[in-house]
Structure formats: structure tokens, C-alpha cells
Design a protein around this motif. Structure first.
Motif, PDB file in Angstrom:
ATOM      1  N   ALA A  67      -1.226   8.003  14.546  1.00 11.45           N
ATOM      2  CA  ALA A  67      -0.185   7.380  13.726  1.00 11.45           C
ATOM      3  C   ALA A  67       1.147   8.080  13.961  1.00 11.45           C
ATOM      4  O   ALA A  67       2.200   7.448  14.027  1.00 11.45           O
ATOM      5  CB  ALA A  67      -0.582   7.447  12.253  1.00 11.45           C
ATOM      6  N   ARG A  68       1.099   9.403  14.112  1.00 16.45           N
ATOM      7  CA  ARG A  68       2.326  10.159  14.384  1.00 16.45           C
ATOM      8  C   ARG A  68       2.824   9.915  15.802  1.00 16.45           C
ATOM      9  O   ARG A  68       4.027   9.806  16.046  1.00 16.45           O
ATOM     10  CB  ARG A  68       2.062  11.649  14.176  1.00 16.45           C
ATOM     11  N   LEU A  69       1.897   9.840  16.743  1.00 14.65           N
ATOM     12  CA  LEU A  69       2.276   9.644  18.147  1.00 14.65           C
ATOM     13  C   LEU A  69       3.023   8.329  18.336  1.00 14.65           C
ATOM     14  O   LEU A  69       4.006   8.263  19.095  1.00 14.65           O
ATOM     15  CB  LEU A  69       1.018   9.674  19.026  1.00 14.65           C
ATOM     16  N   HIS A  70       2.577   7.277  17.658  1.00  9.16           N
ATOM     17  CA  HIS A  70       3.176   5.951  17.816  1.00  9.16           C
ATOM     18  C   HIS A  70       4.093   5.600  16.640  1.00  9.16           C
ATOM     19  O   HIS A  70       4.270   4.421  16.310  1.00  9.16           O
ATOM     20  CB  HIS A  70       2.070   4.899  17.950  1.00  9.16           C
ATOM     21  N   HIS A  71       4.667   6.602  16.038  1.00  7.10           N
ATOM     22  CA  HIS A  71       5.506   6.387  14.854  1.00  7.10           C
ATOM     23  C   HIS A  71       6.723   5.509  15.166  1.00  7.10           C
ATOM     24  O   HIS A  71       7.326   5.603  16.233  1.00  7.10           O
ATOM     25  CB  HIS A  71       5.997   7.736  14.320  1.00  7.10           C
ATOM     26  N   ARG A  72       7.038   4.658  14.197  1.00  5.63           N
ATOM     27  CA  ARG A  72       8.241   3.829  14.236  1.00  5.63           C
ATOM     28  C   ARG A  72       8.911   3.896  12.867  1.00  5.63           C
ATOM     29  O   ARG A  72       8.249   4.098  11.850  1.00  5.63           O
ATOM     30  CB  ARG A  72       7.884   2.364  14.540  1.00  5.63           C
ATOM     31  N   LYS A  73      10.224   3.700  12.846  1.00  6.63           N
ATOM     32  CA  LYS A  73      10.941   3.779  11.578  1.00  6.63           C
ATOM     33  C   LYS A  73      10.522   2.691  10.601  1.00  6.63           C
ATOM     34  O   LYS A  73      10.617   2.861   9.386  1.00  6.63           O
ATOM     35  CB  LYS A  73      12.453   3.679  11.830  1.00  6.63           C
ATOM     36  N   ASP A  74      10.046   1.544  11.133  1.00  2.60           N
ATOM     37  CA  ASP A  74       9.665   0.444  10.249  1.00  2.60           C
ATOM     38  C   ASP A  74       8.192   0.487   9.848  1.00  2.60           C
ATOM     39  O   ASP A  74       7.677  -0.443   9.233  1.00  2.60           O
ATOM     40  CB  ASP A  74       9.984  -0.903  10.893  1.00  2.60           C
ATOM     41  N   LEU A  75       7.505   1.589  10.211  1.00  8.58           N
ATOM     42  CA  LEU A  75       6.090   1.743   9.856  1.00  8.58           C
ATOM     43  C   LEU A  75       5.872   3.049   9.103  1.00  8.58           C
ATOM     44  O   LEU A  75       6.659   3.985   9.204  1.00  8.58           O
ATOM     45  CB  LEU A  75       5.211   1.744  11.104  1.00  8.58           C
ATOM     46  N   THR A  76       4.783   3.107   8.370  1.00  8.00           N
ATOM     47  CA  THR A  76       4.354   4.352   7.738  1.00  8.00           C
ATOM     48  C   THR A  76       2.833   4.340   7.686  1.00  8.00           C
ATOM     49  O   THR A  76       2.200   3.386   8.162  1.00  8.00           O
ATOM     50  CB  THR A  76       4.963   4.500   6.321  1.00  8.00           C
ATOM     51  N   TYR A  77       2.250   5.385   7.134  1.00  7.06           N
ATOM     52  CA  TYR A  77       0.784   5.425   7.046  1.00  7.06           C
ATOM     53  C   TYR A  77       0.352   6.138   5.777  1.00  7.06           C
ATOM     54  O   TYR A  77       1.119   6.906   5.191  1.00  7.06           O
ATOM     55  CB  TYR A  77       0.173   6.087   8.282  1.00  7.06           C
ATOM     56  N   ARG A  78      -0.886   5.867   5.373  1.00 15.42           N
ATOM     57  CA  ARG A  78      -1.460   6.498   4.205  1.00 15.42           C
ATOM     58  C   ARG A  78      -2.905   6.904   4.525  1.00 15.42           C
ATOM     59  O   ARG A  78      -3.628   6.149   5.189  1.00 15.42           O
ATOM     60  CB  ARG A  78      -1.472   5.541   2.998  1.00 15.42           C
ATOM     61  N   LEU A 114       0.816  -1.223   0.000  1.00 16.06           N
ATOM     62  CA  LEU A 114       0.000   0.000   0.000  1.00 16.06           C
ATOM     63  C   LEU A 114       0.846   1.268   0.000  1.00 16.06           C
ATOM     64  O   LEU A 114       0.336   2.358  -0.270  1.00 16.06           O
ATOM     65  CB  LEU A 114      -0.946   0.010   1.207  1.00 16.06           C
ATOM     66  N   THR A 115       2.127   1.145   0.299  1.00 15.02           N
ATOM     67  CA  THR A 115       2.977   2.340   0.295  1.00 15.02           C
ATOM     68  C   THR A 115       3.285   2.809  -1.118  1.00 15.02           C
ATOM     69  O   THR A 115       3.890   3.873  -1.298  1.00 15.02           O
ATOM     70  CB  THR A 115       4.297   2.071   1.042  1.00 15.02           C
ATOM     71  N   ALA A 116       2.852   2.058  -2.109  1.00 14.29           N
ATOM     72  CA  ALA A 116       3.100   2.446  -3.500  1.00 14.29           C
ATOM     73  C   ALA A 116       2.222   3.616  -3.934  1.00 14.29           C
ATOM     74  O   ALA A 116       2.471   4.241  -4.969  1.00 14.29           O
ATOM     75  CB  ALA A 116       2.874   1.253  -4.432  1.00 14.29           C
ATOM     76  N   THR A 166      -7.714   3.488  -0.957  1.00 12.26           N
ATOM     77  CA  THR A 166      -9.170   3.445  -0.994  1.00 12.26           C
ATOM     78  C   THR A 166      -9.652   2.270  -0.155  1.00 12.26           C
ATOM     79  O   THR A 166      -8.857   1.397   0.241  1.00 12.26           O
ATOM     80  CB  THR A 166      -9.678   3.292  -2.437  1.00 12.26           C
ATOM     81  N   SER A 167     -10.937   2.198   0.071  1.00 11.80           N
ATOM     82  CA  SER A 167     -11.501   1.076   0.815  1.00 11.80           C
ATOM     83  C   SER A 167     -11.214  -0.240   0.102  1.00 11.80           C
ATOM     84  O   SER A 167     -10.926  -1.267   0.732  1.00 11.80           O
ATOM     85  CB  SER A 167     -13.012   1.271   0.978  1.00 11.80           C
ATOM     86  N   ALA A 168     -11.295  -0.182  -1.226  1.00 15.64           N
ATOM     87  CA  ALA A 168     -11.045  -1.392  -2.010  1.00 15.64           C
ATOM     88  C   ALA A 168      -9.622  -1.907  -1.803  1.00 15.64           C
ATOM     89  O   ALA A 168      -9.375  -3.120  -1.811  1.00 15.64           O
ATOM     90  CB  ALA A 168     -11.300  -1.116  -3.489  1.00 15.64           C
ATOM     91  N   ASP A 169      -8.674  -0.983  -1.580  1.00 16.48           N
ATOM     92  CA  ASP A 169      -7.280  -1.393  -1.367  1.00 16.48           C
ATOM     93  C   ASP A 169      -7.119  -2.211  -0.089  1.00 16.48           C
ATOM     94  O   ASP A 169      -6.171  -3.002   0.049  1.00 16.48           O
ATOM     95  CB  ASP A 169      -6.368  -0.164  -1.292  1.00 16.48           C
ATOM     96  N   ALA A 225     -12.717   7.168   4.094  1.00 17.17           N
ATOM     97  CA  ALA A 225     -12.905   6.997   5.539  1.00 17.17           C
ATOM     98  C   ALA A 225     -13.539   8.231   6.171  1.00 17.17           C
ATOM     99  O   ALA A 225     -13.288   9.354   5.741  1.00 17.17           O
ATOM    100  CB  ALA A 225     -11.564   6.720   6.204  1.00 17.17           C
ATOM    101  N   PRO A 226     -14.366   8.049   7.201  1.00 15.12           N
ATOM    102  CA  PRO A 226     -14.912   9.208   7.923  1.00 15.12           C
ATOM    103  C   PRO A 226     -13.799   9.917   8.685  1.00 15.12           C
ATOM    104  O   PRO A 226     -12.797   9.290   9.070  1.00 15.12           O
ATOM    105  CB  PRO A 226     -15.926   8.575   8.879  1.00 15.12           C
TER     106      PRO A 226
END
Length: 237
Positions: free
Chosen positions: A147-158, A85-87, A92-95, A163-164
Motif C-alpha cells: 500500500a505504501r509502495l503504490h501510494h497515491r494522494k487520492d488513496l489511503t488505507y486502513r 471506510l476512512t471514517a 473489520t471484515s463486516a465493514d 485479516a491474516p
């Protein structure tokens, strides 16, 4: 007797530092105490008086509370840094179809028809769920601030397109707010120091004589404009 301090509760992800700084500038003699509270306990902290006011995510049961909406956060999905999903910049919800989704017991995203497959195990906290995402157990849907509060170098977010949003609000006990709470509401809402309580004094009413004199002055001014003389004529030599 007015209280000598103000206690402000705030849930994980919400950052009250800016408002606390403004408070210190405007009210240096009145301490503002910040109290971190769990999302599930924030509403009760206001009801019981443990805090005077709280920055929280609106509870399903708002009984006994006055709630002022402030803003909405973007909802994101937390995934391992090498996840497919980082691509993309936005998913989207479908992803998320077929993805195991971790739902911690302190979940704050109100999304009844959330995509993905709920994981059988529900972690105790969002922090615990983040650890499981890093272990490859599943993905996690949270407000961006968490997501920022619990950030780790081996994680990311999109961000998730459909989403509501995750609202954040200011809550205090029902009824007219005390002076200090009213002042804090003004700061959070961005009011200037002169109008921080939001209660501008109405202009004093004019007496009948003052109204009459004002009308006469207005008529006199209008008459002067109407009778404005033209260019002066040359006198006889």
C-alpha cells in the motif's frame, strides 16, 4: 574457491537497504548486489541460482528451499481518500461486506474466506489494481508495504482487524548455506559482527591435571574462608 559477491533478491514491498548497508560496513571487499524480483518468480530465482538468497513472501511450494520466517506485515485495505471506510482507524471484515474487491494476478494475501465480493476482472498487477481503486472500481487488500509502495494522494488505507498477517521470509537453496549466505542470514537476524555466523567456538576442554588443580584451588580457597581469623588480640605489655 569462495564466491566474490552475494546476490540478494527481494520482492516488491520488502526493503533490504538496512541490511545492505550493514553488509557494506562489515564486508567492504565483498559486493552485495540487490535484485528486484516479482513475487511469483522469487522462489524459482533461488532454485535456479539467479540469486543466492531472497527476501520473499513464502511460496505455497517451498520444495528445494530452506525458508527462515522473518516477520509478518499488517494486512490493509486500500480505498479512495473520500471512501466511507476512512471514517475509522481500523476496519473489520463486516465493514467490507458487499464491497467489490480487486484481486490482482500477483495477489500475495492468503485469505481464503476474504470478505467482500471479488471483482470479475482480475488486474495483471497490484499496481494496476491500485489504479482501478483510484478510478472507483473497487477496493484492494494488500500487505501494508505494498500500500505504501503504490501510494497515491487520492488513496489511503486502513488495517483490517481480522485479516491474516502477510509473512516475509528469507529463502536459500536447501542444505548447509555457503559462507556468504550464512553471513547475510546473521545480519538479517540481528547478530553482532563477532557472532554473525552464529557458530561460537566451544571452550577448550581442560585436561585431567587442570581439573585436579582447579579442584584443589577451590578447596584451598574454601578453607581460607572457613579459617578466617577474628579481631587480633592485644599483646601483653
Amino acid at each position: 574457491m569462495a564466491p566474490s559477491s552475494l546476490t540478494v533478491g527481494y520482492v516488491p514491498g520488502v526493503t533490504p537497504a538496512k541490511w545492505a548497508r550493514i553488509w557494506a560496513e562489515r564486508h567492504p571487499d565483498v559486493p552485495l548486489r540487490l535484485s528486484a524480483v516479482d513475487a511469483a518468480d522469487a522462489a524459482d530465482a533461488v532454485r535456479t541460482g539467479s540469486v543466492d538468497v531472497a527476501l520473499l513472501r513464502p511460496p505455497a511450494d517451498a520444495s528445494g528451499l530452506a525458508v527462515i520466517p522473518l516477520y509478518e506485515e499488517t494486512t490493509v485495505v486500500v480505498v479512495p481518500a473520500d471512501h466511507v471506510l476512512t471514517a475509522v482507524d481500523t476496519v473489520t471484515s463486516a465493514d467490507l461486506h458487499g464491497e467489490p474487491v480487486l484481486i490482482p494476478l500477483d495477489d500475495v494475501v492468503a485469505w481464503p474466506a476474504a470478505p467482500g465480493v471479488p471483482a470479475e476482472h482480475r488486474p495483471e498487477t497490484t499496481r494496476d489494481a491500485t489504479e482501478l481503486v483510484a478510478a472507483g472500481v473497487g477496493v484492494l487488500v494488500v500487505p501494508q508495504s505494498l500500500a505504501r509502495l503504490h501510494h497515491r494522494k487520492d488513496l489511503t488505507y486502513r488495517p483490517i482487524a481480522e485479516a491474516p498477517g502477510c509473512p516475509v521470509a528469507l529463502a536459500f537453496p536447501e542444505g548447509p548455506p555457503p559462507v556468504l549466505v550464512e553471513e547475510f542470514i546473521g545480519i538479517v537476524r540481528g547478530r553482532t559482527p563477532g557472532s554473525s555466523r552464529g557458530r561460537a567456538e566451544p571452550p577448550p576442554k581442560r585436561t585431567a591435571r587442570e581439573k585436579t588443580l582447579a579442584k584443589q584451588a577451590a578447596r584451598a580457597a574454601a578453607g581460607k574462608v572457613a579459617r578466617k581469623p577474628g579481631p587480633a588480640k592485644r599483646g601483653r605489655r
